[in-house]
Design a protein around this motif. Sequence first.
Motif, PDB file in Angstrom:
ATOM      1  N   ALA A  48       0.905  -1.381  -0.047  1.00  0.00           N
ATOM      2  CA  ALA A  48      -0.082   0.106  -0.049  1.00  0.00           C
ATOM      3  C   ALA A  48       0.957   1.232  -0.012  1.00  0.00           C
ATOM      4  O   ALA A  48       0.889   1.974   0.962  1.00  0.00           O
ATOM      5  CB  ALA A  48      -0.899   0.047   1.267  1.00  0.00           C
ATOM      6  N   ALA A  49       1.697   1.417  -0.925  1.00  0.00           N
ATOM      7  CA  ALA A  49       2.902   2.610  -1.171  1.00  0.00           C
ATOM      8  C   ALA A  49       1.906   3.838  -1.300  1.00  0.00           C
ATOM      9  O   ALA A  49       0.668   3.998  -1.708  1.00  0.00           O
ATOM     10  CB  ALA A  49       3.502   2.275  -2.368  1.00  0.00           C
ATOM     11  N   GLU A  50       2.752   4.878  -0.597  1.00  0.00           N
ATOM     12  CA  GLU A  50       2.006   6.179  -0.748  1.00  0.00           C
ATOM     13  C   GLU A  50       1.848   6.709  -2.138  1.00  0.00           C
ATOM     14  O   GLU A  50       2.614   6.333  -3.097  1.00  0.00           O
ATOM     15  CB  GLU A  50       3.080   6.998   0.069  1.00  0.00           C
ATOM     16  CG  GLU A  50       4.359   7.450  -0.598  1.00  0.00           C
ATOM     17  CD  GLU A  50       5.204   8.532  -0.007  1.00  0.00           C
ATOM     18  OE1 GLU A  50       4.444   9.458   0.797  1.00  0.00           O
ATOM     19  OE2 GLU A  50       6.050   8.575  -0.213  1.00  0.00           O
ATOM     20  N   SER A  51       1.221   7.511  -2.423  1.00  0.00           N
ATOM     21  CA  SER A  51       0.990   8.089  -3.734  1.00  0.00           C
ATOM     22  C   SER A  51       1.850   9.225  -3.825  1.00  0.00           C
ATOM     23  O   SER A  51       2.398   9.860  -3.042  1.00  0.00           O
ATOM     24  CB  SER A  51      -0.437   8.330  -4.154  1.00  0.00           C
ATOM     25  OG  SER A  51      -0.754   9.774  -3.261  1.00  0.00           O
ATOM     26  N   VAL A  52       1.915   9.710  -5.140  1.00  0.00           N
ATOM     27  CA  VAL A  52       2.986  10.650  -5.436  1.00  0.00           C
ATOM     28  C   VAL A  52       2.300  11.881  -4.937  1.00  0.00           C
ATOM     29  O   VAL A  52       2.878  12.910  -4.279  1.00  0.00           O
ATOM     30  CB  VAL A  52       3.068  11.140  -7.215  1.00  0.00           C
ATOM     31  CG1 VAL A  52       3.726  12.328  -7.479  1.00  0.00           C
ATOM     32  CG2 VAL A  52       3.839   9.685  -7.694  1.00  0.00           C
ATOM     33  N   ALA A  53       0.956  12.261  -4.843  1.00  0.00           N
ATOM     34  CA  ALA A  53       0.217  13.291  -4.081  1.00  0.00           C
ATOM     35  C   ALA A  53       0.560  13.253  -2.649  1.00  0.00           C
ATOM     36  O   ALA A  53       0.787  14.505  -2.349  1.00  0.00           O
ATOM     37  CB  ALA A  53      -1.147  13.404  -4.720  1.00  0.00           C
ATOM     38  N   GLU A  54       0.567  12.137  -1.952  1.00  0.00           N
ATOM     39  CA  GLU A  54       0.848  11.973  -0.603  1.00  0.00           C
ATOM     40  C   GLU A  54       2.058  12.577  -0.505  1.00  0.00           C
ATOM     41  O   GLU A  54       2.348  13.371   0.812  1.00  0.00           O
ATOM     42  CB  GLU A  54       0.666  10.585  -0.134  1.00  0.00           C
ATOM     43  CG  GLU A  54      -0.946  10.383  -0.114  1.00  0.00           C
ATOM     44  CD  GLU A  54      -1.348   8.756   0.179  1.00  0.00           C
ATOM     45  OE1 GLU A  54      -2.167   8.552   0.793  1.00  0.00           O
ATOM     46  OE2 GLU A  54      -0.539   7.945  -0.245  1.00  0.00           O
ATOM     47  N   HIS A  55       3.106  12.063  -1.270  1.00  0.00           N
ATOM     48  CA  HIS A  55       4.251  12.541  -1.013  1.00  0.00           C
ATOM     49  C   HIS A  55       4.632  14.007  -1.235  1.00  0.00           C
ATOM     50  O   HIS A  55       5.268  14.545  -0.280  1.00  0.00           O
ATOM     51  CB  HIS A  55       5.382  11.788  -2.148  1.00  0.00           C
ATOM     52  CG  HIS A  55       6.715  12.284  -2.180  1.00  0.00           C
ATOM     53  ND1 HIS A  55       7.798  12.253  -1.192  1.00  0.00           N
ATOM     54  CD2 HIS A  55       7.273  13.074  -3.198  1.00  0.00           C
ATOM     55  CE1 HIS A  55       9.058  12.711  -1.591  1.00  0.00           C
ATOM     56  NE2 HIS A  55       8.639  13.165  -2.861  1.00  0.00           N
ATOM     57  N   SER A  56       3.912  14.649  -2.239  1.00  0.00           N
ATOM     58  CA  SER A  56       3.906  16.308  -2.375  1.00  0.00           C
ATOM     59  C   SER A  56       3.462  16.862  -1.160  1.00  0.00           C
ATOM     60  O   SER A  56       3.961  17.706  -0.664  1.00  0.00           O
ATOM     61  CB  SER A  56       3.439  16.569  -3.623  1.00  0.00           C
ATOM     62  OG  SER A  56       4.029  15.990  -4.777  1.00  0.00           O
ATOM     63  N   PHE A  57       2.203  16.198  -0.803  1.00  0.00           N
ATOM     64  CA  PHE A  57       1.746  16.741   0.508  1.00  0.00           C
ATOM     65  C   PHE A  57       2.753  16.783   1.652  1.00  0.00           C
ATOM     66  O   PHE A  57       2.870  17.845   2.443  1.00  0.00           O
ATOM     67  CB  PHE A  57       0.451  16.252   1.096  1.00  0.00           C
ATOM     68  CG  PHE A  57      -0.124  16.662   2.073  1.00  0.00           C
ATOM     69  CD1 PHE A  57      -0.692  17.991   2.402  1.00  0.00           C
ATOM     70  CD2 PHE A  57       0.149  15.849   3.314  1.00  0.00           C
ATOM     71  CE1 PHE A  57      -1.230  18.499   3.561  1.00  0.00           C
ATOM     72  CE2 PHE A  57      -0.442  16.359   4.631  1.00  0.00           C
ATOM     73  CZ  PHE A  57      -0.838  17.558   4.752  1.00  0.00           C
ATOM     74  N   GLY A  58       3.307  15.646   1.689  1.00  0.00           N
ATOM     75  CA  GLY A  58       4.184  15.500   3.072  1.00  0.00           C
ATOM     76  C   GLY A  58       5.429  16.591   2.757  1.00  0.00           C
ATOM     77  O   GLY A  58       5.802  17.103   3.772  1.00  0.00           O
TER      78      GLY A  58
END
Length: 186
Positions: free
Chosen positions: A34-44
Motif C-alpha cells: 500500500a505504497a504512498e501516492s505521488v500526491a501524498e508525497h508532495s503533500f508531505g
Amino acid sequence: MDDQTAATYARLAESIVSLKMLPRTGWLQRGIPAAESVAEHSFGIAALALVFTAADSSFDREQLLAMAIVHDLAEALLGDLPLSARRLIGESVKHDAERRAMAELCVALPGGDYLIRLWEEYAAGTTREARFVKALDRVETLVQALAYERAGNRSLDEFWTGATEGLTEFPHLAMFVTWLAAQRPV
C-alpha cells in the motif's frame, strides 16, 4: 470563464487526481503493498516545508509551498520513475521529458508559465527555496521509509545510505535525518 479555459483547467485537475492514485514506484519495487501516492508525497513535502520554516522568515514560504506542490506534477504524464530507471536513462533525459510534460500540462493555462517557472527553478536548484524543497524531498522519503520499517517492512537500507549527504546548506535537516536514522527498528 469560457468553455476552452474551463476544459484546460479540467485537464490539469484530472492530472492532479491521477497523482493521488499513482503509487510511488520505488516503494512498490521494495514490496510495500500500500505504497504512498505521488500526491501524498508532495503533500508531505509541503507540510514539512511549512513546519521547518515556521520560525525562519528568511524563506519565501509561498514559493516553498508552491514548489513542493508542483515538483512532481510532470509525473502525471510520465509516471513515477524510480532511481533504477533514472540511472539507466540519465538525468538529462528525465529532465527533458519532465520539462516537456510540464509544458504540456501547463502552457495553455492562464498563469501556466508561472507553474513551469516554479518547476524549472526547483529542477535547477537555482534558489535557496528550490534547494530546500529538494532537501525536503529526501527528508520526506526518509520519514516515509521509517514509517514503513516500523510497520515491518525491510530492505529499505539503501534509502538511508548517505542520507545526510548534500544537506550541509541546511544543518537542521541533517540533524533531523540523523535523529530519524537513530529511530530505525533494529
